[in-house]
Design a protein around this motif. Structure first.
Motif, PDB file in Angstrom:
ATOM      1  N   GLY A 199       7.708 -12.965  15.146  1.00 49.03           N
ATOM      2  CA  GLY A 199       7.070 -11.656  15.235  1.00 49.03           C
ATOM      3  C   GLY A 199       6.307 -11.289  13.989  1.00 49.03           C
ATOM      4  N   GLY A 200       5.800 -10.049  13.961  1.00 49.90           N
ATOM      5  CA  GLY A 200       4.921  -9.597  12.896  1.00 49.90           C
ATOM      6  C   GLY A 200       5.517  -9.674  11.523  1.00 49.90           C
ATOM      7  N   ALA A 201       6.859  -9.545  11.409  1.00 49.52           N
ATOM      8  CA  ALA A 201       7.479  -9.528  10.084  1.00 49.52           C
ATOM      9  C   ALA A 201       7.356 -10.853   9.381  1.00 49.52           C
ATOM     10  CB  ALA A 201       8.950  -9.139  10.202  1.00 49.52           C
ATOM     11  N   ASN A 202       7.068 -11.931  10.123  1.00 52.50           N
ATOM     12  CA  ASN A 202       6.955 -13.244   9.505  1.00 52.50           C
ATOM     13  C   ASN A 202       5.555 -13.822   9.600  1.00 52.50           C
ATOM     14  OD1 ASN A 202       9.692 -13.698   8.650  1.00 52.50           O
ATOM     15  ND2 ASN A 202      10.232 -13.808  10.814  1.00 52.50           N
ATOM     16  N   ASN A 203       4.613 -13.037  10.051  1.00 50.49           N
ATOM     17  CA  ASN A 203       3.257 -13.546  10.190  1.00 50.49           C
ATOM     18  C   ASN A 203       2.624 -13.827   8.827  1.00 50.49           C
ATOM     19  OD1 ASN A 203       3.385 -13.473  12.914  1.00 50.49           O
ATOM     20  ND2 ASN A 203       1.715 -12.007  13.201  1.00 50.49           N
ATOM     21  N   MET A 204       1.475 -14.457   8.931  1.00 54.96           N
ATOM     22  CA  MET A 204       0.729 -14.839   7.749  1.00 54.96           C
ATOM     23  C   MET A 204      -0.510 -13.971   7.632  1.00 54.96           C
ATOM     24  SD  MET A 204       0.327 -16.950   5.240  1.00 54.96           S
ATOM     25  CE  MET A 204      -1.048 -17.247   4.174  1.00 54.96           C
ATOM     26  N   ALA A 205      -0.833 -13.542   6.400  1.00 52.51           N
ATOM     27  CA  ALA A 205      -2.055 -12.774   6.168  1.00 52.51           C
ATOM     28  C   ALA A 205      -2.656 -13.206   4.845  1.00 52.51           C
ATOM     29  CB  ALA A 205      -1.752 -11.277   6.144  1.00 52.51           C
ATOM     30  N   TYR A 206      -3.982 -13.153   4.760  1.00 54.14           N
ATOM     31  CA  TYR A 206      -4.667 -13.394   3.492  1.00 54.14           C
ATOM     32  C   TYR A 206      -5.077 -12.056   2.902  1.00 54.14           C
ATOM     33  CZ  TYR A 206      -4.841 -18.378   4.497  1.00 54.14           C
ATOM     34  OH  TYR A 206      -4.503 -19.671   4.759  1.00 54.14           O
ATOM     35  N   THR A 207      -4.641 -11.791   1.680  1.00 52.91           N
ATOM     36  CA  THR A 207      -4.937 -10.523   1.012  1.00 52.91           C
ATOM     37  C   THR A 207      -5.411 -10.806  -0.410  1.00 52.91           C
ATOM     38  OG1 THR A 207      -2.719 -10.238   0.089  1.00 52.91           O
ATOM     39  CG2 THR A 207      -3.074  -9.426   2.320  1.00 52.91           C
ATOM     40  N   ALA A 208      -5.993  -9.794  -1.038  1.00 53.59           N
ATOM     41  CA  ALA A 208      -6.437  -9.967  -2.423  1.00 53.59           C
ATOM     42  C   ALA A 208      -6.566  -8.623  -3.111  1.00 53.59           C
ATOM     43  CB  ALA A 208      -7.773 -10.699  -2.481  1.00 53.59           C
ATOM     44  N   ALA A 209      -6.043  -8.558  -4.311  1.00 55.64           N
ATOM     45  CA  ALA A 209      -6.357  -7.470  -5.230  1.00 55.64           C
ATOM     46  C   ALA A 209      -7.575  -7.898  -6.045  1.00 55.64           C
ATOM     47  CB  ALA A 209      -5.174  -7.178  -6.144  1.00 55.64           C
ATOM     48  N   VAL A 210      -8.313  -6.923  -6.568  1.00 61.20           N
ATOM     49  CA  VAL A 210      -9.556  -7.248  -7.273  1.00 61.20           C
ATOM     50  C   VAL A 210      -9.267  -7.484  -8.762  1.00 61.20           C
ATOM     51  CG1 VAL A 210     -11.187  -6.216  -5.665  1.00 61.20           C
ATOM     52  CG2 VAL A 210      -9.992  -4.764  -7.318  1.00 61.20           C
ATOM     53  N   ASN A 211      -8.484  -8.534  -9.029  1.00 66.56           N
ATOM     54  CA  ASN A 211      -8.136  -8.941 -10.398  1.00 66.56           C
ATOM     55  C   ASN A 211      -7.315  -7.903 -11.153  1.00 66.56           C
ATOM     56  OD1 ASN A 211     -11.389 -10.499 -10.785  1.00 66.56           O
ATOM     57  ND2 ASN A 211      -9.510 -11.364  -9.973  1.00 66.56           N
ATOM     58  N   SER A 212      -6.751  -6.935 -10.463  1.00 68.60           N
ATOM     59  CA  SER A 212      -5.931  -5.933 -11.147  1.00 68.60           C
ATOM     60  C   SER A 212      -4.528  -6.487 -11.375  1.00 68.60           C
ATOM     61  CB  SER A 212      -5.866  -4.638 -10.322  1.00 68.60           C
ATOM     62  OG  SER A 212      -5.467  -4.906  -9.001  1.00 68.60           O
ATOM     63  N   VAL A 251      -1.603  -4.401 -12.701  1.00 72.20           N
ATOM     64  CA  VAL A 251      -0.486  -3.459 -12.557  1.00 72.20           C
ATOM     65  C   VAL A 251      -0.523  -2.839 -11.166  1.00 72.20           C
ATOM     66  CG1 VAL A 251       0.528  -1.308 -13.394  1.00 72.20           C
ATOM     67  CG2 VAL A 251      -0.287  -3.026 -15.022  1.00 72.20           C
ATOM     68  N   ASP A 252      -1.632  -2.176 -10.823  1.00 73.02           N
ATOM     69  CA  ASP A 252      -1.823  -1.728  -9.452  1.00 73.02           C
ATOM     70  C   ASP A 252      -2.476  -2.883  -8.688  1.00 73.02           C
ATOM     71  OD1 ASP A 252      -2.718  -0.655  -7.034  1.00 73.02           O
ATOM     72  OD2 ASP A 252      -3.049   1.317  -7.903  1.00 73.02           O
ATOM     73  N   ARG A 253      -1.653  -3.585  -7.933  1.00 73.40           N
ATOM     74  CA  ARG A 253      -2.137  -4.782  -7.263  1.00 73.40           C
ATOM     75  C   ARG A 253      -2.379  -4.493  -5.774  1.00 73.40           C
ATOM     76  NH1 ARG A 253       0.645  -9.515  -7.503  1.00 73.40           N
ATOM     77  NH2 ARG A 253      -1.220 -10.684  -8.031  1.00 73.40           N
ATOM     78  N   THR A 254      -2.960  -3.335  -5.496  1.00 73.98           N
ATOM     79  CA  THR A 254      -3.287  -2.959  -4.122  1.00 73.98           C
ATOM     80  C   THR A 254      -4.184  -4.020  -3.490  1.00 73.98           C
ATOM     81  OG1 THR A 254      -3.131  -0.609  -4.619  1.00 73.98           O
ATOM     82  CG2 THR A 254      -4.410  -1.229  -2.679  1.00 73.98           C
ATOM     83  N   SER A 255      -3.825  -4.429  -2.279  1.00 77.12           N
ATOM     84  CA  SER A 255      -4.624  -5.424  -1.565  1.00 77.12           C
ATOM     85  C   SER A 255      -5.814  -4.735  -0.921  1.00 77.12           C
ATOM     86  CB  SER A 255      -3.771  -6.133  -0.511  1.00 77.12           C
ATOM     87  OG  SER A 255      -2.745  -6.863  -1.127  1.00 77.12           O
ATOM     88  N   ILE A 256      -6.866  -4.574  -1.691  1.00 77.45           N
ATOM     89  CA  ILE A 256      -8.086  -3.929  -1.191  1.00 77.45           C
ATOM     90  C   ILE A 256      -8.713  -4.777  -0.092  1.00 77.45           C
ATOM     91  CG2 ILE A 256     -10.416  -3.208  -1.849  1.00 77.45           C
ATOM     92  CD1 ILE A 256      -9.291  -2.388  -4.536  1.00 77.45           C
ATOM     93  N   LEU A 257      -8.602  -6.105  -0.218  1.00 75.48           N
ATOM     94  CA  LEU A 257      -9.065  -7.016   0.823  1.00 75.48           C
ATOM     95  C   LEU A 257      -7.834  -7.501   1.596  1.00 75.48           C
ATOM     96  CD1 LEU A 257     -11.686  -9.143  -1.163  1.00 75.48           C
ATOM     97  CD2 LEU A 257     -11.966  -6.910  -0.057  1.00 75.48           C
ATOM     98  N   ASN A 258      -7.915  -7.472   2.957  1.00 73.15           N
ATOM     99  CA  ASN A 258      -6.731  -7.808   3.754  1.00 73.15           C
ATOM    100  C   ASN A 258      -7.172  -8.186   5.158  1.00 73.15           C
ATOM    101  OD1 ASN A 258      -4.291  -7.894   5.153  1.00 73.15           O
ATOM    102  ND2 ASN A 258      -3.433  -6.163   4.034  1.00 73.15           N
ATOM    103  N   THR A 259      -6.839  -9.415   5.572  1.00 78.06           N
ATOM    104  CA  THR A 259      -7.217  -9.876   6.914  1.00 78.06           C
ATOM    105  C   THR A 259      -6.329  -9.289   8.001  1.00 78.06           C
ATOM    106  OG1 THR A 259      -5.754 -11.790   6.812  1.00 78.06           O
ATOM    107  CG2 THR A 259      -8.014 -12.071   5.994  1.00 78.06           C
ATOM    108  N   GLY A 260      -5.153  -8.779   7.633  1.00 82.66           N
ATOM    109  CA  GLY A 260      -4.157  -8.442   8.643  1.00 82.66           C
ATOM    110  C   GLY A 260      -3.486  -9.716   9.112  1.00 82.66           C
ATOM    111  N   THR A 261      -2.441  -9.577   9.918  1.00 81.60           N
ATOM    112  CA  THR A 261      -1.676 -10.751  10.338  1.00 81.60           C
ATOM    113  C   THR A 261      -2.532 -11.672  11.195  1.00 81.60           C
ATOM    114  OG1 THR A 261      -0.824  -9.503  12.211  1.00 81.60           O
ATOM    115  CG2 THR A 261       0.525  -9.573  10.225  1.00 81.60           C
ATOM    116  N   LEU A 262      -2.441 -12.966  10.891  1.00 85.34           N
ATOM    117  CA  LEU A 262      -3.201 -13.976  11.620  1.00 85.34           C
ATOM    118  C   LEU A 262      -2.432 -14.379  12.871  1.00 85.34           C
ATOM    119  CD1 LEU A 262      -4.325 -16.118   8.561  1.00 85.34           C
ATOM    120  CD2 LEU A 262      -5.596 -14.311   9.743  1.00 85.34           C
ATOM    121  N   PRO A 263      -3.109 -14.946  13.862  1.00 85.93           N
ATOM    122  CA  PRO A 263      -2.444 -15.277  15.118  1.00 85.93           C
ATOM    123  C   PRO A 263      -1.339 -16.315  14.938  1.00 85.93           C
ATOM    124  CG  PRO A 263      -4.827 -15.319  15.378  1.00 85.93           C
ATOM    125  CD  PRO A 263      -4.549 -15.225  13.915  1.00 85.93           C
ATOM    126  N   LEU A 264      -0.173 -16.060  15.567  1.00 89.75           N
ATOM    127  CA  LEU A 264       0.861 -17.084  15.625  1.00 89.75           C
ATOM    128  C   LEU A 264       0.346 -18.229  16.487  1.00 89.75           C
ATOM    129  CD1 LEU A 264       4.054 -14.910  16.131  1.00 89.75           C
ATOM    130  CD2 LEU A 264       3.303 -16.044  14.045  1.00 89.75           C
TER     131      LEU A 264
END
Length: 549
Positions: free
Chosen positions: A353-366, A368-381
């Motif tokens: 299920g969703g709790a174990n899915n895979m996603a590609y995310t990225a913070a913009v080189n930050s 301390v605040d490593r907010t994932s400004i870029l985020n694909t969301g969960t990829l298809p199982l």
């Protein structure tokens, strides 16, 4: 009465004997030889007359007592000697026990606080690192829209402990290596999730290594380089998104072959220790995020469990490999490095299920605040993720340059879940940077791993003319997570850095990051917050203090 002559003679002899016993004995000494004589002679001088005296009963008793005491003392001395001999043997045995493994001697080496046996069969080193980070945002949200961003639409100033690791590594019987390392800053509530390296490595042949356990996947030059030796505080977005953020430390078996000028490394790996390799998106605890108002939450190793249970599904697995070489090599300060990486990763459609899915995310080189400004969301199982990367680096004295390109292709199986994504998406990113040592040092390269190593200043900082090592750097990176229905966003950053190495085990870093035009139109995942970054140009100042041993 008349006595005959014979009787008189016998009486004289008998009487003379009695008198001889009672008379004093004269003794003489030779002046030259110092010998003692009972009769006078040439060159002899009389010492005197000596009278024999019989011992009395008291004297005899005293002599016997003295003799008994002497014998007792002799026995006591013998016992003491025997005890001392035993103690001496014990001390020798203890000394051999201590000296043979050399546990009484410590050495501060590049591997840490090191213990080593005299014959080299056993070795253990205690190592650790601590990185204290700070971030101050000059422009922390998209102010070009004219609206005032709220607190959830801004990056936060602050400081934290980026990494705090402690571990042991070494070898036994020369052919077997081991390492265990724990990061106290990455547990996220799960004890197992803090484990980074935990492996055994057999190196019976000098060039061959066989590794079993938890270790870093062989992918990318910047990922293969320890975070202690990075030129910038954070890895570039493409490396963070495609390798580091999904947790580069996974469980499996790896093979490596190293030569002085090239390396080949491969591994078959499953998930990281402590749970799935995945991320999840959620709103108010729900595992699926489908409406425009939901908030994206990134969860690392969200299982919090090192075992499978409760229908958590099969583990995903991957095959990964990396090849590096030095086509031009003049010496250790002048060479060209090239390399390539590849990976095939499969996520079963019963992964849990969703709790174990895979996603590609990225913070913009930050940092301390490593907010994932870029985020694909969960990829298809049921998807297959194919990663490819190319890398190069040039070292010429104090100057160095480095660049990488990484691409990820996503192929959905016929029964893949989540119809939101189309088949055949391609995500990609790249970076490049240059650096220069103002104090004349060169970056250190480790041929065994095909990656950068510890910097050693020409002169440590000592307040007496020693400045340590000073490095300046400038770079650019770009990441595109938009493709075939995946709207993870796109961003570029320009960065500038100054690094000071007062000692080979201490490092201070300062980075200025300028984010160029974030393109984040994914309102499904990010809602108002995601939209607030769209078109934003962010600026931040980052610092790090680091110590390792």
């Amino acid at each position: 009465m008349r006595l005959s002559k014979l009787s008189l003679a016998m009486m004289a002899v008998f009487g003379g004997g009695i008198c001889a016993e009672a008379m004093a004995l004269d003794l003489y000494v030779d002046a030259k030889t110092k010998q003692i004589f009972a009769e006078p002679g040439p060159g002899r001088t009389k010492l005197g007359s000596f009278e024999k005296v019989e011992d009395t009963a008291a004297q005899k008793a005293e002599m016997q007592a003295q003799k008994a005491e002497a014998q007792a003392q002799k026995a006591e001395i013998a016992q003491i000697r025997e005890d001392l001999a035993l103690k001496n043997n014990e001390l020798k045995a203890l000394d051999e026990h201590i000296k043979d493994p050399k546990f009484s001697e410590l050495e501060l080496s590049e591997k840490g606080i090191k213990f080593e046996s005299k014959d080299g069969n056993f070795e253990m080193a205690i190592n650790g690192r601590m990185q204290v980070d700070a971030q101050m945002n000059v422009k922390d949200a998209n102010t070009t829209t004219g609206s005032t961003p709220n607190s959830t639409q801004q990056l936060a100033d602050g400081a934290n402990i980026r990494r705090a690791r402690l571990g042991v590594e070494g070898s036994f019987f020369k052919d077997y290596e081991y390492k265990f390392e724990y990061d106290f800053s990455r547990g996220n509530g799960s004890v197992a999730a803090g484990i980074t390296d935990a492996y055994l490595n057999w190196k019976g042949y000098s060039n061959l290594g066989v590794k079993i356990g938890s270790f870093k996947e062989p992918f990318s030059l910047e990922e293969a380089t320890s975070n202690r030796w990075l030129t910038f505080i954070e890895r570039n977005m493409a490396v963070n998104s495609f390798s580091d953020n999904p947790n580069a430390y996974k469980t499996g078996i790896g093979l490596s072959w190293t030569e002085p000028r090239w390396t080949v490394t491969g591994a078959v790996m499953t998930e990281p220790v402590g749970g799935g390799w995945a991320y999840s998106t959620s709103k108010n605890g729900n595992s699926v995020c489908t409406n425009a108002g939901c908030t994206t939450t990134v969860v690392v190793n969200s299982n919090g469990d090192n075992n499978r249970n409760g229908g958590s599904g099969d583990m995903g697995w991957e095959v990964t490999g990396r090849v590096t070489g030095l086509p031009w090599y003049e010496d250790k300060t002048k060479f060209l490095h090239i390399g390539a990486s590849g990976s095939e990763r499969f996520m079963p459609n019963n992964l849990g299920g969703g709790a174990n899915n895979m996603a590609y995310t990225a913070a913009v080189n930050s940092n301390v605040d490593r907010t994932s400004i870029l985020n694909t969301g969960t990829l298809p199982l049921g998807s297959t993720l194919t990663r490819m990367g190319g890398e190069t680096a040039l070292l010429y004295g104090p100057f160095s340059a480095q660049a990488e390109y990484i691409q990820t292709d996503i192929s959905n199986s016929s029964n893949a879940t989540n119809a939101r994504f189309a088949d055949g998406a391609t995500l990609s990113g790249y970076y490049g940077y240059v650096s220069y040592f103002l104090t004349g040092e060169s970056r250190a390269y480790k041929a065994k791993t095909g990656a950068w190593d510890r910097i050693k200043p020409n002169r440590n900082f000592d307040g007496k003319g020693g400045l340590g090592a000073w490095e300046i750097a400038a770079g650019y990176d770009h990441l595109n997570l938009n493709s075939a229905g995946i709207n993870g966003g796109e961003a570029s950053t320009a960065k500038f850095g100054v690094n000071w190495y007062p000692h080979s085990h201490f490092k201070f870093m300062a980075n200025y990051i300028h984010v160029l035009d974030v393109q984040q139109a994914n309102t499904t995942l990010g809602g108002a917050r995601g939209a607030s970054w769209d078109g934003g140009n962010l600026d931040m100042f980052e610092m790090r203090g680091q110590v390792d041993f």
